[in-house]
Design a protein around this motif. Structure first.
Motif, PDB file in Angstrom:
ATOM      1  N   ASN A  81       0.849   1.418 -10.855  1.00  0.00           N
ATOM      2  CA  ASN A  81       1.970   0.471 -10.908  1.00  0.00           C
ATOM      3  C   ASN A  81       1.698  -0.853 -10.210  1.00  0.00           C
ATOM      4  O   ASN A  81       2.427  -1.821 -10.423  1.00  0.00           O
ATOM      5  N   CYS A  82       0.699  -0.899  -9.354  1.00  0.00           N
ATOM      6  CA  CYS A  82       0.411  -2.124  -8.616  1.00  0.00           C
ATOM      7  C   CYS A  82      -1.051  -2.084  -8.181  1.00  0.00           C
ATOM      8  O   CYS A  82      -1.649  -1.019  -8.092  1.00  0.00           O
ATOM      9  N   SER A  83      -1.601  -3.242  -7.930  1.00  0.00           N
ATOM     10  CA  SER A  83      -2.970  -3.278  -7.424  1.00  0.00           C
ATOM     11  C   SER A  83      -2.981  -2.784  -5.979  1.00  0.00           C
ATOM     12  O   SER A  83      -2.110  -3.138  -5.186  1.00  0.00           O
ATOM     13  N   ILE A  84      -3.977  -1.948  -5.673  1.00  0.00           N
ATOM     14  CA  ILE A  84      -4.048  -1.303  -4.360  1.00  0.00           C
ATOM     15  C   ILE A  84      -5.457  -1.464  -3.810  1.00  0.00           C
ATOM     16  O   ILE A  84      -6.441  -1.195  -4.513  1.00  0.00           O
ATOM     17  N   LEU A  85      -5.551  -1.904  -2.567  1.00  0.00           N
ATOM     18  CA  LEU A  85      -6.823  -1.945  -1.859  1.00  0.00           C
ATOM     19  C   LEU A  85      -6.789  -0.788  -0.862  1.00  0.00           C
ATOM     20  O   LEU A  85      -6.330  -0.926   0.275  1.00  0.00           O
ATOM     21  N   LEU A  86      -7.252   0.363  -1.330  1.00  0.00           N
ATOM     22  CA  LEU A  86      -7.142   1.607  -0.564  1.00  0.00           C
ATOM     23  C   LEU A  86      -8.067   1.574   0.649  1.00  0.00           C
ATOM     24  O   LEU A  86      -9.255   1.282   0.525  1.00  0.00           O
ATOM     25  N   ARG A  87      -7.504   1.908   1.797  1.00  0.00           N
ATOM     26  CA  ARG A  87      -8.293   1.905   3.021  1.00  0.00           C
ATOM     27  C   ARG A  87      -9.369   2.990   2.980  1.00  0.00           C
ATOM     28  O   ARG A  87      -9.197   4.023   2.333  1.00  0.00           O
ATOM     29  N   PRO A 263       5.349  -5.512   1.065  1.00  0.00           N
ATOM     30  CA  PRO A 263       4.273  -4.677   1.618  1.00  0.00           C
ATOM     31  C   PRO A 263       3.476  -4.019   0.503  1.00  0.00           C
ATOM     32  O   PRO A 263       4.012  -3.693  -0.564  1.00  0.00           O
ATOM     33  N   SER A 264       2.203  -3.808   0.748  1.00  0.00           N
ATOM     34  CA  SER A 264       1.347  -3.133  -0.230  1.00  0.00           C
ATOM     35  C   SER A 264       1.109  -1.689   0.216  1.00  0.00           C
ATOM     36  O   SER A 264       1.490  -1.288   1.314  1.00  0.00           O
TER      37      SER A 264
END
Length: 317
Positions: A81-87, A263-264
Motif C-alpha cells: 500500500n505504500c513505499s517502505i524502507l524496511l529497517r 509517519p512511515s
C-alpha cells in the motif's frame, strides 16, 4: 534530474528521468533481499488478515518495497500500500491490498515477488484511497472493494479467464506483448525513473534514488504502465514532441501539488501529494527522496472515477 529522449511504442510513450548524481543512502530492493533469503514475508497468523502481512528482515541492509509492488502466494496475492524502507534486522507488519479476490487458501507458506507492480490505474486508485485513510485515521489502508473492482475491470478488458480474478493472470496473458514493451523501452545509463504517457495523456511517474535500484525495478514499472496501454479499447498514438509537452505539464502539476507528511512504516516519512487531477507519494529519508510515485486521477474527490466504474458495471450487466 533531466528528461531523456522520449521513447514510443504503439500508444505508449515513456520519458526516461535521468539523475545528475546517485542517491547516497544504501539499500537493496525487495527482489534482491528475497533472492538472498534475507527477507521472509508471511501471513500475520495462520488465519491470515487481508490488509496486513508480516515481514522479517534478517539482513544487515535496509530493504525498499515500492508502492504497488505485488507479492504472490500464501492465502492471497497482495500489493504493497505504500513505499517502505524496511529497517535492517527487524520484523514488521506491512499494509497491503489484495489483488486476487477469489482465493483465500494457502498456495504456499510464504509470499514471493510476483515480478509485477500492479497496473497503474489500479495503483492510482489505491494510492488515492490510502491518502483518504491517512487523512481520516492515520493508517495506510486502501478501499479494498475499489481495488478488487479495478482488478476485475482489467480482467474484463483483457478478455481472459481468471477463476480467482487475479491481476497476475492479466500480466501472464499479455506476457509476450509486455516483453516487447520492455525491449522497446530499455533502461538508460543514469536513469532513475520514468514518466508515462498512455493514449496521449500523462498516466504517472516513478522515481527511485539510486540507478542500481531503479535498473532492477525498471521492467516492473514498464509493464505496470504499458499494460493499460495494451488494454486500451481505442488506442491513440502521440508524437515525441507532443509527449514531451505533456510530460512537462505533468511535472509542473507535481511541483504545484499540496503536500502532507505522515509517519512511515520503516525509515523516513511518507509525504502525500494532492492536486485537482493528481495524487502522489514520496518516501523521504535523511532529506533524500528514496522513492516517489505520482498518478493522474480524474479529480480530487474521485467522483469521475466512481462514475466511470458505474458505467463499466452497467456495460457488463
Amino acid at each position: 534530474m533531466r528528461c531523456g529522449a522520449v521513447q514510443t511504442h504503439r500508444n505508449i510513450a515513456l520519458v526516461p528521468l535521468i539523475a545528475k548524481t546517485d542517491g547516497t543512502f544504501q539499500y537493496c530492493t525487495l527482489n534482491e533481499a528475497l533472492a538472498n533469503w534475507d527477507v521472509a514475508i508471511t501471513e500475520v497468523s495462520a488465519a491470515g488478515s487481508v490488509p496486513e502481512l508480516k515481514i522479517v528482515n534478517r539482513g544487515h541492509m535496509p530493504v525498499l518495497l515500492i508502492d504497488g509492488e505485488e507479492l504472490a502466494g500464501a492465502r492471497q496475492n497482495r500489493a504493497v500500500n505504500c513505499s517502505i524502507l524496511l529497517r535492517e534486522l527487524c520484523a514488521a507488519r506491512i499494509p497491503v491490498s489484495s489483488t486476487e479476490q477469489g482465493r483465500w487458501a494457502y498456495s504456499s507458506s510464504a509470499l514471493r515477488d510476483s515480478g509485477h507492480v500492479m497496473a497503474h490505474k489500479s495503483r492510482a486508485l489505491k494510492a488515492h484511497s490510502v491518502l483518504r485513510s491517512l487523512e481520516k485515521s492515520g493508517v495506510h489502508h486502501s478501499n479494498q472493494a475499489e481495488v478488487w473492482e479495478s482488478v476485475a475491470e482489467c480482467v474484463v478488458k483483457a478478455g481472459i479467464p481468471s477463476p480467482t480474478s487475479a491481476m497476475s493472470d492479466v500480466f501472464k496473458a499479455r506476457e509476450s506483448d509486455l516483453q516487447r514493451c520492455i525491449e522497446a523501452f530499455p533502461c538508460l545509463p543514469g536513469q532513475v525513473g520514468l514518466l508515462a504517457i498512455i493514449n496521449g495523456q500523462p498516466a504517472g511517474a516513478d522515481v527511485v534514488s539510486r540507478t542500481s535500484a531503479y535498473a532492477k525495478l525498471h521492467p516492473k514499472l514498464v509493464q505496470s504502465y504499458s499494460l493499460e496501454g495494451l488494454l486500451a479499447s481505442e488506442p491513440k498514438t502521440i508524437t515525441p514532441d507532443a509527449a514531451e509537452t505533456r510530460s512537462r505539464e505533468f511535472l509542473a502539476e507535481i511541483m504545484a501539488a499540496e503536500a502532507r507528511r505522515f509517519p512511515s512504516i520503516g525509515y523516513g516519512a511518507d509525504v502525500r501529494f494532492r492536486a485537482k487531477a493528481l495524487t502522489g507519494t514520496a518516501l523521504v529519508h535523511d532529506n533524500e527522496v528514496i522513492h516517489a510515485a505520482f498518478f493522474r486521477v480524474a479529480d480530487a474527490n474521485g467522483a469521475k472515477l466512481r462514475s466511470r466504474r458505474r458505467s463499466h458495471r452497467a456495460k457488463r450487466t
